[in-house]
Design a protein around this motif. Structure first.
Motif, PDB file in Angstrom:
ATOM      1  N   VAL A  54       0.830  -1.207   0.000  1.00 38.72           N
ATOM      2  CA  VAL A  54       0.000   0.000   0.000  1.00 38.72           C
ATOM      3  C   VAL A  54       0.864   1.257   0.000  1.00 38.72           C
ATOM      4  O   VAL A  54       0.590   2.221  -0.725  1.00 38.72           O
ATOM      5  N   VAL A  55       1.937   1.262   0.813  1.00 37.00           N
ATOM      6  CA  VAL A  55       2.823   2.434   0.868  1.00 37.00           C
ATOM      7  C   VAL A  55       3.509   2.659  -0.477  1.00 37.00           C
ATOM      8  O   VAL A  55       3.584   3.795  -0.971  1.00 37.00           O
ATOM      9  N   LEU A  56       4.013   1.599  -1.076  1.00 35.07           N
ATOM     10  CA  LEU A  56       4.655   1.735  -2.388  1.00 35.07           C
ATOM     11  C   LEU A  56       3.662   2.257  -3.427  1.00 35.07           C
ATOM     12  O   LEU A  56       4.008   3.094  -4.272  1.00 35.07           O
ATOM     13  N   MET A  57       2.449   1.778  -3.345  1.00 35.87           N
ATOM     14  CA  MET A  57       1.430   2.229  -4.279  1.00 35.87           C
ATOM     15  C   MET A  57       1.120   3.710  -4.086  1.00 35.87           C
ATOM     16  O   MET A  57       1.005   4.468  -5.060  1.00 35.87           O
ATOM     17  N   LEU A  58       0.994   4.134  -2.828  1.00 34.72           N
ATOM     18  CA  LEU A  58       0.693   5.538  -2.553  1.00 34.72           C
ATOM     19  C   LEU A  58       1.825   6.460  -3.019  1.00 34.72           C
ATOM     20  O   LEU A  58       1.579   7.521  -3.598  1.00 34.72           O
ATOM     21  N   VAL A  59       3.072   6.046  -2.774  1.00 37.06           N
ATOM     22  CA  VAL A  59       4.213   6.901  -3.103  1.00 37.06           C
ATOM     23  C   VAL A  59       4.469   6.954  -4.600  1.00 37.06           C
ATOM     24  O   VAL A  59       4.541   8.038  -5.208  1.00 37.06           O
ATOM     25  N   PHE A  60       4.610   5.786  -5.224  1.00 35.77           N
ATOM     26  CA  PHE A  60       5.060   5.743  -6.617  1.00 35.77           C
ATOM     27  C   PHE A  60       3.920   5.822  -7.636  1.00 35.77           C
ATOM     28  O   PHE A  60       4.162   6.165  -8.792  1.00 35.77           O
ATOM     29  N   SER A  61       2.708   5.498  -7.207  1.00 36.12           N
ATOM     30  CA  SER A  61       1.578   5.559  -8.138  1.00 36.12           C
ATOM     31  C   SER A  61       0.726   6.802  -7.941  1.00 36.12           C
ATOM     32  O   SER A  61       0.396   7.497  -8.911  1.00 36.12           O
ATOM     33  N   GLN A  62       0.372   7.081  -6.688  1.00 28.74           N
ATOM     34  CA  GLN A  62      -0.527   8.196  -6.434  1.00 28.74           C
ATOM     35  C   GLN A  62       0.199   9.541  -6.331  1.00 28.74           C
ATOM     36  O   GLN A  62      -0.231  10.538  -6.909  1.00 28.74           O
ATOM     37  N   MET A  63       1.326   9.566  -5.613  1.00 26.79           N
ATOM     38  CA  MET A  63       2.021  10.828  -5.385  1.00 26.79           C
ATOM     39  C   MET A  63       2.957  11.192  -6.541  1.00 26.79           C
ATOM     40  O   MET A  63       2.893  12.288  -7.090  1.00 26.79           O
ATOM     41  N   LEU A  64       3.829  10.282  -6.923  1.00 30.00           N
ATOM     42  CA  LEU A  64       4.828  10.581  -7.953  1.00 30.00           C
ATOM     43  C   LEU A  64       4.349  10.272  -9.363  1.00 30.00           C
ATOM     44  O   LEU A  64       4.955  10.746 -10.336  1.00 30.00           O
ATOM     45  N   ARG A  65       3.303   9.452  -9.487  1.00 27.88           N
ATOM     46  CA  ARG A  65       2.748   9.101 -10.798  1.00 27.88           C
ATOM     47  C   ARG A  65       3.798   8.463 -11.714  1.00 27.88           C
ATOM     48  O   ARG A  65       3.840   8.715 -12.914  1.00 27.88           O
ATOM     49  N   LEU A  66       4.641   7.616 -11.135  1.00 27.40           N
ATOM     50  CA  LEU A  66       5.703   7.000 -11.924  1.00 27.40           C
ATOM     51  C   LEU A  66       5.360   5.592 -12.392  1.00 27.40           C
ATOM     52  O   LEU A  66       5.798   5.178 -13.468  1.00 27.40           O
ATOM     53  N   LEU A  67       4.605   4.860 -11.595  1.00 27.50           N
ATOM     54  CA  LEU A  67       4.348   3.453 -11.894  1.00 27.50           C
ATOM     55  C   LEU A  67       2.860   3.156 -11.762  1.00 27.50           C
ATOM     56  O   LEU A  67       2.157   3.776 -10.958  1.00 27.50           O
ATOM     57  N   PRO A  68       2.354   2.196 -12.540  1.00 27.62           N
ATOM     58  CA  PRO A  68       0.943   1.796 -12.405  1.00 27.62           C
ATOM     59  C   PRO A  68       0.708   1.102 -11.075  1.00 27.62           C
ATOM     60  O   PRO A  68       1.606   0.474 -10.510  1.00 27.62           O
ATOM     61  N   SER A  69      -0.496   1.224 -10.578  1.00 26.38           N
ATOM     62  CA  SER A  69      -0.818   0.698  -9.257  1.00 26.38           C
ATOM     63  C   SER A  69      -1.484  -0.663  -9.284  1.00 26.38           C
ATOM     64  O   SER A  69      -1.606  -1.302  -8.234  1.00 26.38           O
ATOM     65  N   ALA A  70      -1.917  -1.122 -10.440  1.00 26.25           N
ATOM     66  CA  ALA A  70      -2.645  -2.395 -10.483  1.00 26.25           C
ATOM     67  C   ALA A  70      -2.552  -3.000 -11.869  1.00 26.25           C
ATOM     68  O   ALA A  70      -2.195  -2.339 -12.846  1.00 26.25           O
ATOM     69  N   GLY A  71      -2.908  -4.289 -11.922  1.00 23.98           N
ATOM     70  CA  GLY A  71      -2.983  -4.976 -13.204  1.00 23.98           C
ATOM     71  C   GLY A  71      -1.628  -5.412 -13.724  1.00 23.98           C
ATOM     72  O   GLY A  71      -0.614  -5.403 -13.025  1.00 23.98           O
ATOM     73  N   LEU A  72      -1.621  -5.795 -14.991  1.00 27.54           N
ATOM     74  CA  LEU A  72      -0.407  -6.250 -15.660  1.00 27.54           C
ATOM     75  C   LEU A  72      -0.444  -5.789 -17.110  1.00 27.54           C
ATOM     76  O   LEU A  72      -0.226  -6.559 -18.042  1.00 27.54           O
TER      77      LEU A  72
END
Length: 307
Positions: free
Chosen positions: A149-167
């Protein structure tokens, strides 16, 4: 080596049979009637009885068990109630995704943990060793779902660098791989460190140094080879566990793997799919452990001679 291999294979077959039997019993302890789930809440008793007969649920339990075991040997676990497709086919569609996640997670853990463990062992009781040991303990204590969850919040929601779900793209693998690798890195680092510290005091290490070999050659060629024997076992166990389904990680990241499929099948009471997922998870774990046992016996003759 042949006798050792035969014994390990027979033990693996026995374990798989036990898993298949336990899954059969547990599924039938659930009070819900699969026929009712398939027929729907508006079905008449006659329709439910017809479906029960078609599914073989009206037969004696021993007949159901023998048919279930025979189907499991053939890889046939029936049809999924939810998807209307063979359960084994559905598991086979997502199994490569879980295998990829397990392989990448284990690879990342080995690449990171071995240098860290080696560095901590060479700087034992110094500042570097304390930092590595403390960081590994802290990382191992973090809950997997929280890390995801923390990785998702930081890199997906805040920094918008990586997708948060799926493949949908290769980038979508980064966060799940890091999540499954972090606790493994912590364990593997500490084991590598302790293994190296254990072997550096052996007589053959002193002999290698007495021959005038450089410290680098002594550590990497002589000490590391023997210290990595238990590490091989740990890597195999972890890979088998991840291959069986990183349930938490796959659920957090909506990763299309065996773990996520198992969770969704449990929530929808899809018992045929649950059975297929659990048996495949157990089979993957047992097979990987069998290969590790054989490799362990090959690397260390004392293991196969002792058994």
């Amino acid at each position: 080596m042949l006798g050792y291999t035969i014994r390990r294979v027979l033990l693996a077959v026995f374990v798989l049979w036990g898993v298949v039997t336990v899954v059969f019993i547990i599924v039938r302890l659930v009070p819900s009637d699969p026929a009712v789930l398939v027929a729907g809440i508006d079905a008449t008793p006659e329709q439910i009885a017809t479906i029960r007969e078609r599914m073989g649920l009206d037969q004696p339990l021993i007949v159901q068990y023998l048919g279930y075991v025979a189907g499991a040997v053939r890889g046939d676990f029936g049809t999924s109630y939810t998807y209307g497709a063979p359960a084994m086919e559905l598991v086979g569609q997502v199994l490569p995704n879980t295998a990829l996640l397990a392989f990448l997670g284990c690879t990342l853990a080995v690449i990171v943990s071995f240098p860290l463990g080696l560095l901590a062992a060479l700087r034992v009781n110094r500042f570097t060793d304390r930092v590595v040991t403390t960081a590994s303990l802290f990382t191992q204590a973090l809950p997997g779902f929280w890390v995801g969850v923390v990785l998702m919040l930081v890199f997906s929601q805040m920094l918008r660098l990586l997708p948060s779900a799926g493949l949908g793209s290769p980038d979508a693998l980064i966060l799940p791989v890091v999540t499954v690798a972090l606790p493994f890195i912590a364990i593997l680092t500490r084991m590598t460190r302790s293994g190296l510290l254990e072997v550096v005091g052996e007589g053959y290490i002193a002999t290698a140094r007495a021959k005038g070999l450089s410290e680098r050659v002594v550590i990497l060629t002589h000490a590391a080879r023997n210290a990595l024997i238990p590490v091989v076992t740990l890597v195999g166990l972890e890979f088998g566990a991840l291959l069986g389904g990183a349930v938490i990680t796959e659920t957090v990241f909506s990763f299309p793997g065996v773990g996520k499929l198992l969770v969704s099948s449990i929530l929808s009471r899809d018992y045929n799919l649950v059975q297929a997922c659990v048996v495949i998870i157990a089979a993957a774990f047992v097979i990987v452990n069998l290969l590790v046992d054989l490799l362990y016996g090959y690397l260390d003759p004392r293991v196969r001679l002792a058994k």
